[in-house]
Design a protein around this motif. Structure first.
Motif, PDB file in Angstrom:
ATOM      1  N   LYS A 168       0.826  -1.213   0.000  1.00 56.76           N
ATOM      2  CA  LYS A 168       0.000   0.000   0.000  1.00 56.76           C
ATOM      3  C   LYS A 168       0.854   1.254   0.000  1.00 56.76           C
ATOM      4  CE  LYS A 168      -4.063   1.997   2.218  1.00 56.76           C
ATOM      5  NZ  LYS A 168      -5.096   1.811   3.277  1.00 56.76           N
ATOM      6  N   PRO A 228      -0.115   3.281  -3.559  1.00 57.76           N
ATOM      7  CA  PRO A 228      -1.372   3.709  -2.927  1.00 57.76           C
ATOM      8  C   PRO A 228      -2.515   3.860  -3.921  1.00 57.76           C
ATOM      9  CG  PRO A 228       0.211   5.525  -3.036  1.00 57.76           C
ATOM     10  CD  PRO A 228       0.953   4.281  -3.384  1.00 57.76           C
ATOM     11  N   PHE A 271      -4.920   0.884  -4.119  1.00 52.53           N
ATOM     12  CA  PHE A 271      -5.638   0.441  -2.924  1.00 52.53           C
ATOM     13  C   PHE A 271      -6.827   1.362  -2.630  1.00 52.53           C
ATOM     14  CE2 PHE A 271      -1.709  -1.796  -2.541  1.00 52.53           C
ATOM     15  CZ  PHE A 271      -1.985  -2.927  -1.802  1.00 52.53           C
TER      16      PHE A 271
END
Length: 319
Positions: free
Chosen positions: A312, A316, A319
């Motif tokens: 993550k 990012p 996600f």
């Protein structure tokens, strides 16, 4: 949190504090049960521990085993965990550990005082300590420390057998695999040429390397371990010149120091202001990332959360 004082403050505690074992070629082998229905298991040193029944007063001498045992058996079957089990910065079971009043350090007197029927410790523990416990008639099971996630799962299965809780071990492993699968499905979306390079920058310097747990964590998270990419072995440290050569996209910074004396905000500031490191992408792009050390340095089932947190942090947008 996983090989002790030899490499210095943080590595000593974080890298080898943890504790579990692989079981590669060393998984416990049940012998012919004794007449009263007990069983025997053979550890990684070849020592045969004879148990009259499922152990009811377990003592753990590594933080990794603390985490494993609390997942495998009820708290009332644990006589003592390590003193680090209560520390939420490095322990993933700090709340659960409150149910176990006994907390000890690895010395024979403390262990014997707990009157355990089985002690579980890692293969890096001093043989003198192990033998001194055995000399008073207490069984000690020594596991081989795992170096990758497959070996963590293997040792969970191993210890589950040792404590007579195979079904609980299978459930823990299934949960690990589900978490890894969920992360893997997301990582599949990241193009190969967009994979991020990560350097794990501890209080002692850059670490990780070939054959390390961190390299395997990176593999599952879809990132590249910078230390391994330049041939560092798992017990080495990166020089600044090597970090510059790697030019990582992300610098992973620590969040735990067993002395309690490190100002981590200042630590990050010093890295950002380091004239030698200013040129690398991670600093130029302000990609100094903290993932809880209790995940990054875990050698228990909680390592999978290090994988998902790393993925993550690197991607990012997925996600």
């Amino acid at each position: 949190m996983k090989r002790r004082a030899a490499t210095g403050l943080l590595i000593a505690i974080l890298s080898y504090i943890f504790l579990l074992t692989t079981g590669c070629g060393n998984s416990p082998r049940e012998q012919t049960p004794p007449p009263l229905g007990g069983y025997s298991v053979t550890d990684s040193h070849g020592y045969v521990a004879k148990l009259a029944h499922k152990p009811q007063r377990l003592v753990s001498l590594t933080i990794g085993t603390d985490e494993m045992l609390t997942g495998l058996v009820p708290a009332e079957r644990i006589a003592a965990l390590t003193y680090l089990a209560d520390d939420s910065s490095i322990s993933n079971i700090s709340e659960t550990a409150k149910q176990v009043p006994g907390k000890i350090r690895a010395n024979a007197e403390s262990v014997v005082a707990m009157s355990p029927d089985l002690v579980i410790t890692a293969d890096w523990q001093a043989i003198e300590l192990i033998q001194s416990i055995r000399d008073v008639g207490i069984a000690v099971y020594v596991y081989k420390t795992p170096n990758n996630i497959a070996e963590v799962k293997q040792v969970i299965s191993e210890l589950a057998h040792v404590v007579g809780e195979e079904a609980a071990g299978a459930r823990i492993i299934a949960d690990m695999e589900a978490e890894l699968l969920a992360t893997g499905r997301i990582i599949e979306q990241v193009p190969p040429d967009k994979r991020q390079v990560v350097v794990n920058y501890s209080l002692m310097g850059g670490m990780g390397g070939k054959g390390s747990m961190f390299e395997d964590l990176c593999r599952y998270a879809g990132v590249i371990d910078g230390a391994a990419s330049v041939g560092l072995n798992k017990d080495g440290l990166l020089a600044k010149e090597q970090i510059i050569k790697i030019n990582p996209d992300i610098l992973l910074t620590p969040d735990w120091d067993y002395t309690g004396k490190t100002d981590f905000k200042q630590f990050a500031t010093d890295l950002e202001n380091d004239l030698a490191l200013r040129q690398i992408k991670a600093i130029a792009n302000k990609k100094l990332v903290q993932i809880p050390d209790r995940y990054v340095y875990s050698t228990s089932q909680y390592i999978v959360y290090g994988v998902s947190r790393m993925a993550k942090a690197a991607y990012p947008q997925y996600f």
